[in-house]
Design an enzyme around this catalytic site. Structure first.
Site, PDB file in Angstrom:
ATOM      1  N   GLY A 197       0.832  -1.201   0.000  1.00  0.00           N
ATOM      2  CA  GLY A 197       0.000   0.000   0.000  1.00  0.00           C
ATOM      3  C   GLY A 197       0.865   1.249   0.000  1.00  0.00           C
ATOM      4  O   GLY A 197       2.096   1.185  -0.047  1.00  0.00           O
ATOM      5  N   GLY A 212       2.702   3.942   8.835  1.00  0.00           N
ATOM      6  CA  GLY A 212       2.665   2.827   9.787  1.00  0.00           C
ATOM      7  C   GLY A 212       4.045   2.577  10.388  1.00  0.00           C
ATOM      8  O   GLY A 212       4.197   1.682  11.214  1.00  0.00           O
ATOM      9  N   GLU A 218      10.484  -1.526   3.983  1.00  0.00           N
ATOM     10  CA  GLU A 218       9.735  -1.476   2.714  1.00  0.00           C
ATOM     11  C   GLU A 218      10.640  -0.983   1.590  1.00  0.00           C
ATOM     12  O   GLU A 218      10.669  -1.565   0.501  1.00  0.00           O
ATOM     13  CB  GLU A 218       8.529  -0.535   2.855  1.00  0.00           C
ATOM     14  CG  GLU A 218       7.433  -1.102   3.729  1.00  0.00           C
ATOM     15  CD  GLU A 218       6.281  -0.144   3.975  1.00  0.00           C
ATOM     16  OE1 GLU A 218       5.208  -0.622   4.342  1.00  0.00           O
ATOM     17  OE2 GLU A 218       6.450   1.072   3.817  1.00  0.00           O
TER      18      GLU A 218
HETATM   19  O1  LIG Z   1       4.409   2.038   7.139  1.00  0.00           O
HETATM   20  C1  LIG Z   1       3.385   1.764   6.545  1.00  0.00           C
HETATM   21  C2  LIG Z   1       3.322   1.502   5.104  1.00  0.00           C
HETATM   22  O2  LIG Z   1       4.115   2.365   4.350  1.00  0.00           O
HETATM   23  C3  LIG Z   1       1.924   1.379   4.518  1.00  0.00           C
HETATM   24  O3  LIG Z   1       2.072   0.780   3.272  1.00  0.00           O
HETATM   25  C4  LIG Z   1       1.216   2.675   4.305  1.00  0.00           C
HETATM   26  O4  LIG Z   1       1.197   3.396   5.503  1.00  0.00           O
HETATM   27  C5  LIG Z   1      -0.222   2.454   3.802  1.00  0.00           C
HETATM   28  O5  LIG Z   1      -0.957   1.792   4.767  1.00  0.00           O
HETATM   29  P1  LIG Z   1      -2.501   1.513   4.626  1.00  0.00           P
HETATM   30  O6  LIG Z   1      -2.691   0.541   3.527  1.00  0.00           O
HETATM   31  O7  LIG Z   1      -2.915   0.970   5.965  1.00  0.00           O
HETATM   32  O8  LIG Z   1      -3.179   2.824   4.333  1.00  0.00           O
END
Ligand SMILES: O=C[C@H](O)[C@H](O)[C@H](O)COP(=O)(O)O
Length: 357
Positions: A197, A212, A218
């Site tokens: 994501g 997050g 990542e």
């Molecule tokens: O550290 C978190 C990641 O980069 C997530 O991919 C990003 O925050 C998106 O998270 P979500 O799909 O919960 O919106």
């Protein structure tokens, strides 16, 4: 162009089309493949995970039990172990037999919620996964849907011999729970496909990630990927990075963090509406203390806020941030995404990266 999903929508087990029915009848029952040997660096994880040499699939956690019960009984095929010196070669080799996943069609969604859209985007991206692939497993609420789907396809026997490299401790636990065999960049320095994501996506497919807190792992894993597919609902699309007004995270070492924060602040001095703050979190136990948020790597996060997004040359700004001693990494992922799957109320579409950034 967007492919409209209602009213076609999804069924967890789509019926086998008539021309394929005889084939399906003749096909052997789906096999569950024991995960490959876990390399030394993962040994501590292996202790916590189901034993890899055991031919039975890993235990299914309680919430997944109904799914598992519905799945056909797995026949078990243990693949020959890859000798250690050949592991990198194996990573580079083309994926073996490809079993196309069933169409990623989910349940009927009359008025899709944001979470429905995240799931639809995730399932669309998982259609790109082929047996034999090394996968980068993303973190967050959208990537969680991709993990569930990959685990489901492995349990059905539709996907075989895949290994996943998790981008956070949370994803590692989730992937283990749904039965995805795990590896790391030591054993698999080249990743075939990462799915994750994002917090923001600009028109050139540059990203903000890390709200997050998982940006560092990542960026390492997605940067080692032949293909990186981002999955978002349409609320994540912004005209420029930072444009949502929400955090652009920077991972910093805890030592003298306020000095590093000050240096980050000075980079954007005078920009109207700019702010930089240390991310804090309330601890679960101990009466819920308010403390600095700590990443999986033991670092802190400084969140940068921009009233109208980040103006200027993003590569230059990225370099300036990274040159500050004490900064470990930032959450701008520039030119890294190969494609973005965007699910919106009008349907789901995939956009590919344009060559000029
Ligand atoms: O550290 C978190 C990641 O980069 C997530 O991919 C990003 O925050 C998106 O998270 P979500 O799909 O919960 O919106």
């Amino acid at each position: 162009m967007a492919i409209p999903f209602p009213p076609l929508l999804y069924s967890e087990k789509p019926p086998i089309p008539a021309p394929l029915a005889p084939l399906a009848a003749a096909a052997p029952p789906p096999a569950v493949v024991a995960p490959p040997p876990i390399p030394a660096p993962l040994a501590p994880l292996a202790a916590a995970a189901p034993p890899p040499a055991v031919v039975a699939p890993p235990p299914i956690p309680a919430p997944l039990a109904p799914l598992a019960a519905a799945a056909p009984p797995p026949a078990v095929v243990a693949p020959p172990p890859i000798p250690a010196p050949l592991a990198p070669l194996a990573a580079a080799a083309p994926p073996p037999a490809v079993v196309a996943p069933p169409p990623a069609v989910v349940e009927t969604v009359a008025a899709p919620s944001q979470d429905d859209l995240k799931r639809i985007a995730a399932h669309r991206a998982v259609e790109l996964v082929q047996s034999g692939m090394v996968l980068g497993l993303g973190t967050g609420s959208t990537a969680a849907h991709a993990l569930n789907r990959i685990g489901e396809l492995i349990r059905r026997g539709t996907l075989r011999d895949v290994v996943g490299i998790p981008t956070s401790k949370k994803t590692e636990a989730h992937a283990t729970a749904v039965g995805i065999p795990l590896s790391d960049l030591h054993a698999h320095p080249v990743v075939d496909l990462s799915i994750d994501g994002a917090d923001e996506v600009d028109p050139l497919l540059n990203l903000v990630k890390g709200r997050g807190g998982s940006l560092l792992r990542e960026k390492m894993i997605e940067g080692a990927s032949r293909r990186f597919v981002v999955i978002v609902d349409e609320t994540k699309m912004v005209p420029r990075l930072g444009g949502s007004g929400l955090a652009v995270p920077v991972e910093v070492i805890p030592f003298c963090w306020s000095h590093t924060l000050g240096r980050l602040r000075s980079l954007f001095d005078g920009k109207p509406g700019f702010d930089a703050r240390l991310r804090r979190a309330t601890t679960a136990g101990d009466g819920g203390k308010d403390e600095p948020f700590v990443t999986d790597n033991g670092n802190y996060i400084v969140d940068l806020y921009f009233e109208n997004g980040i103006h200027g040359d993003l590569d230059l700004i990225s370099d300036k941030i990274l040159r500050i001693t004490g900064v470990v990494e930032h959450g701008m992922f520039l030119g890294m995404a190969s494609s973005v799957v965007i699910a919106g109320k009008d349907g789901v579409r995939m956009e590919d990266k344009r060559e000029v950034r």
